[in-house]
Design an enzyme around this catalytic site. Structure first.
Site, PDB file in Angstrom:
ATOM      1  N   ASP A 121       1.493  -9.423  -6.408  1.00 20.04           N
ATOM      2  CA  ASP A 121       0.370  -8.765  -5.732  1.00 20.04           C
ATOM      3  C   ASP A 121      -0.190  -9.636  -4.607  1.00 20.04           C
ATOM      4  O   ASP A 121      -0.894  -9.145  -3.729  1.00 20.04           O
ATOM      5  CB  ASP A 121      -0.748  -8.448  -6.733  1.00 20.04           C
ATOM      6  CG  ASP A 121      -0.709  -7.013  -7.223  1.00 20.04           C
ATOM      7  OD1 ASP A 121      -0.186  -6.148  -6.495  1.00 20.04           O
ATOM      8  OD2 ASP A 121      -1.213  -6.754  -8.332  1.00 20.04           O
TER       9      ASP A 121
ATOM     10  N   GLN B 131      -2.130  -4.291 -13.416  1.00 24.79           N
ATOM     11  CA  GLN B 131      -2.736  -3.181 -12.692  1.00 24.79           C
ATOM     12  C   GLN B 131      -4.260  -3.268 -12.735  1.00 24.79           C
ATOM     13  O   GLN B 131      -4.864  -3.391 -13.803  1.00 24.79           O
ATOM     14  CB  GLN B 131      -2.266  -1.849 -13.288  1.00 24.79           C
ATOM     15  CG  GLN B 131      -2.797  -0.628 -12.567  1.00 24.79           C
ATOM     16  CD  GLN B 131      -2.296  -0.528 -11.139  1.00 24.79           C
ATOM     17  OE1 GLN B 131      -1.116  -0.725 -10.873  1.00 24.79           O
ATOM     18  NE2 GLN B 131      -3.196  -0.212 -10.226  1.00 24.79           N
TER      19      GLN B 131
ATOM     20  N   LYS C 270       5.311   2.733  -9.513  1.00 31.15           N
ATOM     21  CA  LYS C 270       5.848   1.398  -9.262  1.00 31.15           C
ATOM     22  C   LYS C 270       7.111   1.152 -10.087  1.00 31.15           C
ATOM     23  O   LYS C 270       8.110   0.628  -9.579  1.00 31.15           O
ATOM     24  CB  LYS C 270       4.785   0.338  -9.576  1.00 31.15           C
ATOM     25  CG  LYS C 270       3.654   0.300  -8.560  1.00 31.15           C
ATOM     26  CD  LYS C 270       2.473  -0.533  -9.023  1.00 31.15           C
ATOM     27  CE  LYS C 270       1.342  -0.470  -8.005  1.00 31.15           C
ATOM     28  NZ  LYS C 270       0.123  -1.179  -8.461  1.00 31.15           N
TER      29      LYS C 270
END
Length: 297
Positions: free
Chosen positions: A120, A97, A53
């Site tokens: 997200d 994460q 990422k």
């Protein structure tokens, strides 16, 4: 033989578009979008995901901020870190994460991320806006990628297609079903308690599979000519010393039946990161009152 839907190529195209948008934001508005990624613990898969990422963010011209912590970090300390990122005007997107260590309250952490920085798309404000179809929420990345890949093969108009979503998670299954409704699909959500699961899957014009069970869906479960989007990524042992990645669909048997299918790896996975970067740009524009169309969004 099914057509392969190339997620790597689709992601590269989306990333190239994001790179151009970043250049526009820098040149026209003096804005360099920034993404903060928080990793707690040493989970090997999570470390790989975070590295990818950050690498792809930097390739697109997005400034990345990496915050790593030992696995014994407590929830309150993590919440303090998130609060600092929420209040930092130079940070446009925040990603924590998952999975987090078991002792950390993941729901509290997700709720603690400012909704307008939740790239997200997991915050209840964003999921609520997605459900009602109001405003421009930050949408979950994997479902976004699934819809884009389906359109890559079928075209932009999915109206009237029967879409079956196998899996009902908050991260993929449920938001994906809502996105497909917004595309005017007829949507069925199937799961482990669904009666005649094989028959329900076989009724799909587009079958999305996200259950985390390796090679569950066989070719006999698929309508001839259907489009299959396989979200699963599972590592299975193939010998005493070797393993390989497979999806939730039995790829080999599906190849002879489906009209098109995503491979694993190289299908949905690359699109998830590409959509994350795009969410970061949407968030940056919204936070600075920039019309997305002016930046190329």
């Amino acid at each position: 033989m099914a057509t392969l839907i190339d997620g790597k190529a689709a992601a590269a195209q989306l990333n190239q578009a994001s790179q151009q948008i970043v250049l526009q934001l820098k040149d026209k508005f003096g804005l360099t979008p920034a993404l903060a990624v928080v990793l707690v613990g040493q989970d090997p898969a999570s470390q790989v995901y975070v590295r990818n990422k950050i690498l792809q963010a930097e390739q697109a011209g997005i400034h990345s901020i990496e915050k790593r912590f030992d696995a014994d970090l407590d929830t309150d300390t993590l919440m303090t870190v998130i609060e600092g990122l929420n209040n930092d005007p130079t940070v446009n997107g925040i990603l924590v994460q998952l999975p987090l260590p078991a002792h950390i309250d993941a729901a509290k952490v997700i709720a603690g991320i400012a909704a307008h920085k939740d790239v997200d798309g997991f915050h209840i404000t964003n999921t609520g806006l997605l459900m009602t179809g109001e405003g421009r929420p930050l949408m979950p990345c994997t479902p976004q990628g699934c819809v884009i890949l389906a359109k890559q093969y079928l075209g932009d108009n999915l109206s009237g297609k029967h879409a079956v979503v196998l899996g009902r998670s908050n991260i993929v299954g449920k938001p994906l079903a809502i996105m497909l409704l917004q595309e005017n699909c007829t949507v069925t959500i199937a799961h482990s308690r669904t009666a005649d699961l094989e028959g329900v899957c076989r009724s799909a014009d587009i079958l999305f599979v996200a259950v985390g069970r390796p090679q569950l869906v066989k070719g006999s479960w698929i309508k001839p000519g259907a489009t299959v989007i396989d979200v699963g990524i599972n590592r299975i042992r193939v010998s005493e010393h070797g393993s390989r990645l497979v999806g939730d669909v039995d790829f080999e048997s599906a190849l002879d039946v489906a009209g098109a299918i995503t491979p694993v790896p190289g299908g949905v996975g690359p699109m998830t990161i590409a959509c994350l970067l795009r969410n970061t740009l949407v968030a940056a524009c919204d936070q600075h009152g920039i019309d997305g169309a002016e930046a190329g969004l």
